[in-house]
Design an enzyme around this catalytic site. Structure first.
Site, short mmCIF file in Angstrom:
data_model
loop_
_atom_site.label_atom_id
_atom_site.label_comp_id
_atom_site.label_asym_id
_atom_site.label_seq_id
_atom_site.Cartn_x
_atom_site.Cartn_y
_atom_site.Cartn_z
CB ILE A 114 0.52 6.19 2.56
CG1 ILE A 114 1.97 6.49 2.95
CG2 ILE A 114 -0.02 5.02 3.38
CD1 ILE A 114 2.09 7.19 4.28
CB CYS A 115 -2.96 3.32 -0.94
SG CYS A 115 -4.50 2.48 -1.13
CG LEU A 116 -4.03 3.79 6.22
CD1 LEU A 116 -4.03 2.29 6.36
CD2 LEU A 116 -3.12 4.42 7.28
CG PHE B 33 -5.43 5.38 -3.01
CD1 PHE B 33 -4.55 5.04 -4.03
CD2 PHE B 33 -5.10 6.40 -2.15
CE1 PHE B 33 -3.35 5.71 -4.17
CE2 PHE B 33 -3.89 7.08 -2.28
CZ PHE B 33 -3.03 6.73 -3.30
CG HIS C 87 -2.13 -0.86 1.04
ND1 HIS C 87 -3.05 -1.06 2.03
CD2 HIS C 87 -2.54 -1.62 -0.01
CE1 HIS C 87 -3.99 -1.91 1.61
NE2 HIS C 87 -3.69 -2.26 0.37
#
Lengths: 153, 287
Positions: free
Chosen positions: A91-93, A146, A84
């Site tokens: 950051i893909c959170l 995302f 991620h």
């Protein structure tokens, strides 16, 4: 919202006490802060490394999420390997996404979430399409939505 | 016809206001009022222009007239509070600001003004406390000044004594010089001690500057003024929670759907907050 007043209070708390593996590197203003995080267990992917996070706050923080990315520096030369985390530090959170953010989160809780996201990871890989994304992306992280296809990681 | 003309003048006034020409805007609103003196909006518009021009007393006049025409007049109370605060009437200002706040939060839309008005309420409270505090310090330092003056008189008296004795030849020049030094040192120490005692006796300097966690809003990290409770029993400051719900209609903790009209005032907690504001001697405002 008064982002400055809230950040002042967060800063006071951070200067008093920080959870293990998290340290405050720089907070000279109320727009950009730098934090370092370490993974505490023996995960071979991250052993011995320190990673630097850049927080960027808008004037609507904490109603609006901060923009958080990993950056490199002479003392923290790596972007952590994670499905991620793109190699440019984005950051893909869900927690940091517009929909997933909640104003009860704070700098400390974001650091802890990212710390545990790394701790629980066993895959030595980047998100799918990393090379293309890094080459073509001109958007700021907060403007990207995302698709959280994989909640398990 | 008259009210049509008034409307036209108001529109032109609004344009000037937008461009920052507040004097011209105020004058146009004034002409509109001459055409139609029964529209409360014309008075609040002129009050707003006059706020920008720092004509505080005129702002107050306009707001009062506007309120006469319409009671539930949030804007008029909001402008009124600002002018009253500028004229150093914090009690009146606070009461106006609280009325504006109530009108704002009881309106179905709970507009974005809640936060701005809450800040004004806070400013009024600070100003009110400042005046009280200045008075207290003045009284206290009157007593301190009086005692310091007495000590100073004694010191001068003793120095005079030494000089007299020297003149009469009872003590030598060197000895009297030493004595003078001793006296000066002795009194400097006494005065320092007196100032210390006063500083220690001030309860403000002893008070523990701690805010109980349960009075703090988890969103703004500020001490609450108007706590409201969500379905899960968690409380937040109304203005900040409403601000959050406008962007995302979810409970900040449970992330389940939550809407503004499901919020309930938490009266017991509000009482606790009010007590805290009243008894913390002012530092809470800077906290």
């Amino acid at each position: 919202m008064s982002a400055t007043r809230r950040l002042q209070k967060e800063l006071l708390k951070l200067q008093e006490h920080l959870p293990p593996g998290i340290s405050l590197v720089q907070a000279d203003n109320f727009e950009t802060w730098l934090m370092d995080i370490k993974v505490l267990d023996d995960n071979p992917l991250y052993r011995g490394d320190t990673y630097r996070l850049k927080f960027h706050f808008s004037s609507s923080y904490p109603i609006e999420a901060p923009e958080v990315t990993f950056i490199t520096s002479p003392t923290t030369p790596k972007i952590p390997m994670h499905p991620h985390v793109y190699s440019n530090g984005i950051i893909c959170l869900d927690l940091l996404d517009r929909q997933g953010w909640s104003p009860v989160h704070n700098v400390e809780s974001v650091c802890m979430s990212l710390q545990s996201m790394l701790t629980g990871n066993e895959k030595n890989e980047r998100p799918p399409g990393d090379a293309d994304f890094v080459k073509s992306n001109r958007r700021r992280p907060r403007d990207i939505s995302f698709y959280f296809h994989d909640e398990k990681v | 016809m008259a009210s049509y003309l008034a409307e036209q003048l108001k529109e032109t006034g609004n344009k000037h206001f937008k461009n920052g020409d507040y004097a011209e805007a105020a004058s146009l609103y004034g002409q509109a009022i001459q055409k139609n003196s029964s529209n409360p909006l014309l008075y609040t518009n002129r009050a707003n222009a006059r706020l920008k021009l720092h004509q505080w007393q005129d702002v107050i006049d306009d707001c009062l007239r506007s309120i006469e025409l319409r009671r539930d007049n949030m804007k008029a109370f909001f402008y009124l509070a600002q002018a009253q605060l500028e004229l150093h009437h914090p009690n009146e200002a606070l009461s106006s600001a609280l009325t504006a706040y109530e009108l704002c939060t009881s309106s179905p839309s709970q507009t974005s003004s809640a936060f701005t008005i809450a800040q004004l309420v806070r400013r009024c409270k600070i100003e009110k406390w400042n005046i009280r505090e200045r008075q207290r310090i003045r009284q206290r330092s009157d007593l301190l000044a009086e005692l310091l003056e007495k000590l100073e008189k004694d010191r001068i008296g003793e120095l005079q004594d030494i000089e007299d004795k020297e003149r009469q030849g009872l003590v030598g020049r060197v000895e009297s010089e030493d004595r003078r030094k001793e006296v000066d040192e002795e009194y400097a120490a006494k005065m320092d001690e007196l100032r210390n005692v006063f500083a220690i006796a001030d309860p403000k300097n002893l008070e523990k500057r701690e805010v109980p966690e349960y009075l703090i809003d988890d969103i703004s990290f500020e001490i609450m003024h108007d706590p409201v409770m969500t379905k899960n029993g968690h409380s937040y400051e109304r203005a900040t929670l409403v601000e959050h719900l406008k962007r995302s209609a979810l409970d900040p903790l449970t992330r389940t759907p939550l809407s503004v009209n499901e919020l309930r005032p938490n009266l017991a907690l509000k009482k606790a907050c009010d007590d805290f504001w009243d008894h913390s001697s002012g530092w809470a405002y800077d906290w």
